[in-house]
Each structure stands twice: as C-alpha cells, then as structure tokens.
Motif scaffolding. Structure first.
Motif, PDB file in Angstrom:
ATOM      1  N   PRO A 108       0.828  -1.207   0.000  1.00  0.00           N
ATOM      2  CA  PRO A 108       0.000   0.000   0.000  1.00  0.00           C
ATOM      3  C   PRO A 108       0.861   1.255   0.000  1.00  0.00           C
ATOM      4  O   PRO A 108       1.850   1.343   0.722  1.00  0.00           O
ATOM      5  CB  PRO A 108      -0.804  -0.130   1.301  1.00  0.00           C
ATOM      6  CG  PRO A 108      -0.825  -1.599   1.594  1.00  0.00           C
ATOM      7  CD  PRO A 108       0.485  -2.119   1.108  1.00  0.00           C
ATOM      8  N   VAL A 109       0.475   2.204  -0.822  1.00  0.00           N
ATOM      9  CA  VAL A 109       1.248   3.434  -0.971  1.00  0.00           C
ATOM     10  C   VAL A 109       0.565   4.547  -0.181  1.00  0.00           C
ATOM     11  O   VAL A 109      -0.611   4.863  -0.411  1.00  0.00           O
ATOM     12  CB  VAL A 109       1.374   3.843  -2.449  1.00  0.00           C
ATOM     13  CG1 VAL A 109       2.156   5.151  -2.580  1.00  0.00           C
ATOM     14  CG2 VAL A 109       2.066   2.737  -3.241  1.00  0.00           C
ATOM     15  N   TYR A 245      14.950  -4.918   7.495  1.00  0.00           N
ATOM     16  CA  TYR A 245      15.303  -6.329   7.560  1.00  0.00           C
ATOM     17  C   TYR A 245      15.359  -6.792   9.007  1.00  0.00           C
ATOM     18  O   TYR A 245      15.898  -6.108   9.869  1.00  0.00           O
ATOM     19  CB  TYR A 245      16.650  -6.577   6.884  1.00  0.00           C
ATOM     20  CG  TYR A 245      16.608  -6.355   5.388  1.00  0.00           C
ATOM     21  CD1 TYR A 245      16.348  -7.394   4.519  1.00  0.00           C
ATOM     22  CD2 TYR A 245      16.798  -5.072   4.845  1.00  0.00           C
ATOM     23  CE1 TYR A 245      16.296  -7.191   3.153  1.00  0.00           C
ATOM     24  CE2 TYR A 245      16.742  -4.861   3.475  1.00  0.00           C
ATOM     25  CZ  TYR A 245      16.490  -5.929   2.639  1.00  0.00           C
ATOM     26  OH  TYR A 245      16.435  -5.720   1.285  1.00  0.00           O
ATOM     27  N   GLU A 246      14.824  -7.969   9.249  1.00  0.00           N
ATOM     28  CA  GLU A 246      14.757  -8.486  10.607  1.00  0.00           C
ATOM     29  C   GLU A 246      15.925  -9.392  10.963  1.00  0.00           C
ATOM     30  O   GLU A 246      16.108  -9.732  12.117  1.00  0.00           O
ATOM     31  CB  GLU A 246      13.449  -9.251  10.810  1.00  0.00           C
ATOM     32  CG  GLU A 246      12.221  -8.350  10.766  1.00  0.00           C
ATOM     33  CD  GLU A 246      10.962  -9.070  11.172  1.00  0.00           C
ATOM     34  OE1 GLU A 246      10.954 -10.313  11.102  1.00  0.00           O
ATOM     35  OE2 GLU A 246       9.995  -8.404  11.551  1.00  0.00           O
ATOM     36  N   ASN A 247      16.704  -9.824   9.965  1.00  0.00           N
ATOM     37  CA  ASN A 247      17.799 -10.745  10.258  1.00  0.00           C
ATOM     38  C   ASN A 247      19.147 -10.044  10.341  1.00  0.00           C
ATOM     39  O   ASN A 247      20.177 -10.695  10.422  1.00  0.00           O
ATOM     40  CB  ASN A 247      17.873 -11.838   9.196  1.00  0.00           C
ATOM     41  CG  ASN A 247      18.175 -11.269   7.809  1.00  0.00           C
ATOM     42  OD1 ASN A 247      18.102 -10.063   7.604  1.00  0.00           O
ATOM     43  ND2 ASN A 247      18.502 -12.138   6.863  1.00  0.00           N
ATOM     44  N   GLY A 248      19.150  -8.696  10.308  1.00  0.00           N
ATOM     45  CA  GLY A 248      20.402  -7.971  10.425  1.00  0.00           C
ATOM     46  C   GLY A 248      20.793  -7.807  11.876  1.00  0.00           C
ATOM     47  O   GLY A 248      20.043  -7.251  12.682  1.00  0.00           O
ATOM     48  N   ALA A 260       3.169  -5.387   7.493  1.00  0.00           N
ATOM     49  CA  ALA A 260       3.169  -6.681   6.822  1.00  0.00           C
ATOM     50  C   ALA A 260       4.593  -7.150   6.567  1.00  0.00           C
ATOM     51  O   ALA A 260       5.479  -6.374   6.241  1.00  0.00           O
ATOM     52  CB  ALA A 260       2.410  -6.571   5.498  1.00  0.00           C
ATOM     53  N   LYS A 261       4.809  -8.454   6.725  1.00  0.00           N
ATOM     54  CA  LYS A 261       6.118  -9.044   6.481  1.00  0.00           C
ATOM     55  C   LYS A 261       6.140  -9.654   5.090  1.00  0.00           C
ATOM     56  O   LYS A 261       5.174 -10.270   4.646  1.00  0.00           O
ATOM     57  CB  LYS A 261       6.427 -10.124   7.514  1.00  0.00           C
ATOM     58  CG  LYS A 261       6.518  -9.587   8.942  1.00  0.00           C
ATOM     59  CD  LYS A 261       6.818 -10.699   9.912  1.00  0.00           C
ATOM     60  CE  LYS A 261       6.907 -10.180  11.342  1.00  0.00           C
ATOM     61  NZ  LYS A 261       7.183 -11.254  12.315  1.00  0.00           N
ATOM     62  N   LYS A 272      10.216  -5.890   6.423  1.00  0.00           N
ATOM     63  CA  LYS A 272       8.965  -5.147   6.472  1.00  0.00           C
ATOM     64  C   LYS A 272       9.012  -4.055   5.411  1.00  0.00           C
ATOM     65  O   LYS A 272      10.061  -3.458   5.182  1.00  0.00           O
ATOM     66  CB  LYS A 272       8.757  -4.548   7.854  1.00  0.00           C
ATOM     67  CG  LYS A 272       8.716  -5.601   8.954  1.00  0.00           C
ATOM     68  CD  LYS A 272       8.706  -4.964  10.338  1.00  0.00           C
ATOM     69  CE  LYS A 272       8.712  -6.050  11.408  1.00  0.00           C
ATOM     70  NZ  LYS A 272       8.737  -5.484  12.775  1.00  0.00           N
ATOM     71  N   ARG A 273       7.892  -3.799   4.790  1.00  0.00           N
ATOM     72  CA  ARG A 273       7.850  -2.856   3.676  1.00  0.00           C
ATOM     73  C   ARG A 273       6.854  -1.743   3.944  1.00  0.00           C
ATOM     74  O   ARG A 273       5.776  -1.959   4.496  1.00  0.00           O
ATOM     75  CB  ARG A 273       7.468  -3.564   2.369  1.00  0.00           C
ATOM     76  CG  ARG A 273       8.485  -4.558   1.866  1.00  0.00           C
ATOM     77  CD  ARG A 273       7.969  -5.260   0.625  1.00  0.00           C
ATOM     78  NE  ARG A 273       7.793  -4.360  -0.501  1.00  0.00           N
ATOM     79  CZ  ARG A 273       7.252  -4.740  -1.662  1.00  0.00           C
ATOM     80  NH1 ARG A 273       6.822  -5.974  -1.823  1.00  0.00           N
ATOM     81  NH2 ARG A 273       7.126  -3.875  -2.654  1.00  0.00           N
TER      82      ARG A 273
END
Length: 335
Positions: A108-109, A245-248, A260-261, A272-273
């Motif tokens: 969504p923008v 990023y969740e893995n950094g 949203a993932k 996440k975006r």
C-alpha cells in the motif's frame, strides 16, 4: 494477479525449468524483450520476471526443464554478444508456493508520512512553488552534469564517491550554490521539523532520473553523513519504498505486528515494507529510525500504482538531496 515467486532449489543439483539470471535487467539497460530474444533460442518461454527490486536480476521461466538446462550451459558466465557482451550469472530457481499474506507484490502506498508510521520520516507537500521549481531546474541545467550508468548527478559542497560510498572531507568543493539558499532558510525555519535550527547542511547531490530508473535499496553511509537527510523532488513524481530487515544483527528489533512481512525468496531474508508517494515540489526528511534502520529505494518502474491510480513517470525526475557531512573530530591531548 500476483507475480510468481521463485527461490533456490532445496536440493543441491536439482534441475528446474526456471533460471535466476543476475547482471541483467532494466537497471543495466536490458529490457525484458531483449532478454527474451536471447533465451527464446533454447525453447518456449513462459515469461521473464523481475527477481527483485534491483532491476539487475530476472527470472527466465521456460515451459520445459531441458530448455533451461541448455540455456544455463550456453550462457552462464560467458559474454553474450546480443546483450552487448555482458556476462550473466545464472542458476536454477524454483517456483515457491504463494503464502496468503504474500498474495500481492504491491505494498500500500501512503500519501502522508503519518500513514507510513516510520519514526523520523516526514513529508511536506508543496514545500516550494511551481515557479521556484522551474528556477531550480534552470539553475542546475546551466551547470555541468556528471553521467553515471543510468542517471546524471551534480555534487556541491563535497563530492560523494560512489566507488567507496563515502566522501573525502578534506576536499571541499566550496559553499553550496546561492540558488538553494532560500530552500535552506525555509528548512531551518520549518515548524514541522524538530531540532534542526542549528544544523548547517553542507553537502548537496542533485540527481536526474529518466523514466524507469530508480535506486537500489540502501542506507546512506553512517560514517559519511549525520542524522538528517532532506530530499526535494522536482519535475516528476515517484514512489519511494522502505524495507526493514529483521535478520540484520546490527538492526534493533521492532515489536510491531501492524507492518506486513514479506519474504525475499532469493536470499530468504524477511523484511517489512512501506511505501510513500513523492509528488513534485515535496520535501522528504529521513531522520532517526527512518534514516538508520530502514533501507530506502525507488523501484525501477515507468509506471507507479498509487491507491488504484496508474501514474506514469515524467520524462525526468530531479531530486535535491541535502546532507550534513560527518566530520571526524580530532582531539589533541597535552601530556
């Protein structure tokens, strides 16, 4: 309709009718039609898809596994005359099942920064007038441009070195040009921004983007620039997207379930975006979390979709990015 999602085969040596092709795509001047014209020689194609948002990697999907195998053996790591001698890096890729939460590639923008919910992100619409926009464009067009692979740039104050992703603080190009002085004064007095009255912005990069050209995901170099980064959009609109990023290991976790993932199926990293629409004459501020924890980028599109509306990119988009150089402090000790 969502785009197919692809990833690495689970088993080593597993064949597939799909190929992951790197060093190839619109960001390096190679269209999907150009790619198809090369790969169709090995068999029936089902399609050519963007592998990610970089614009430099694609998925080539064949109807038959044997066609993909023949193309990989013929093209991997070898210069391709039909694509200007470019060497492509190719491996197999398999179609991934679509998870319900990933049924659409579109994020969504948002129109306003408050809708994005990223701390430190600000957007002011109509920060300058149409007349001021025209004057700024005329001012930079009267000065020499430096050509990069897909866009043109100008640097003021200090030059940003794309090879090192840094600046040489010992080489000052001079003060920022006088034609941006009113912009700097307006920024410093803008009530929407906090704690900026004493900041002296001393670096300006002007970017000119033709249609279809964007920026790959990145965070502005920590060691080069201080906290506040301002970007003024001129001439044409675009969408700017953000990834966290969740893995950094170096990134703090955000305990939020409202974002949203999305799964990047090629590197298996979860992020996440968010996305926001940047109209002409708007001013964007990245600070705090928005500046340090979220990668920002501009998709390599000629057409953007904003809340159901199709918006075509203009013949050019110009951005003025203002930063404060991070000067290394030298301490002298007296013994």
């Amino acid at each position: 309709m969502s785009m197919p999602r692809f990833g690495r085969p689970k088993n080593h040596g597993e064949l597939s009718s799909n190929l992951y092709v790197a060093n190839c795509g619109p960001a390096v001047g190679i269209s999907d039609d150009d790619i198809a014209s090369v790969f169709c020689k090995f068999g029936e194609l089902k399609g050519v898809y963007a592998a990610d948002e970089s614009g430099t990697r694609v998925i080539v999907a064949y109807a038959e596994e044997g066609s993909a195998q023949a193309a990989l053996e013929a093209l991997h790591g070898r210069p391709c005359p039909e694509l200007g001698g470019r060497s492509m890096h190719i491996r197999y890729s398999v179609l991934q099942p679509i998870i319900q939460d990933q049924a659409s590639d579109l994020v969504p923008v948002s129109i306003f920064a408050s809708e994005v919910s990223i701390p430190g992100l600000y957007l002011i619409h109509d920060f300058i007038s149409a007349k001021e926009e025209e004057e700024l464009l005329q001012a930079v067009d009267c000065r020499p441009w430096n050509s990069l692979a897909k866009r043109r740039v100008q640097h003021y104050g200090y030059e940003f070195r794309y090879d090192t992703r840094n600046v040489n603080t010992r080489h000052c190009l001079g003060e920022l040009p006088s034609f941006v002085s009113p912009i700097l004064e307006r920024i410093s007095s803008c009530p929407s921004f906090k704690n900026i009255k004493n900041i002296v912005l001393d670096q300006l990069t002007v970017n000119e983007y033709p249609p279809g050209v964007g920026l790959s995901p990145h965070i502005d170099t920590h060691s080069a620039f201080e906290d506040l980064i301002f970007s003024l959009s001129l001439s044409g609109p675009c969408i700017m997207e953000f990834r966290r990023y969740e893995n950094g290991d170096w990134l703090p976790k955000v305990a939020s379930s409202s974002i949203a993932k999305t799964e990047n199926t090629e590197d298996q990293s979860t992020f996440k975006r968010r996305a926001i629409y940047l109209p002409p004459r708007s001013l964007l501020l990245l600070s705090g979390e928005a500046r340090y924890a979220w990668h920002h980028y501009i998709p390599h599109h000629k057409i953007d979709k904003v809340n159901g509306n199709v918006i075509r990119r203009a013949s050019r988009r110009v951005s003025f990015t203002f930063r404060k150089i991070f000067h290394t402090r030298v301490f002298h000790f007296q013994w």
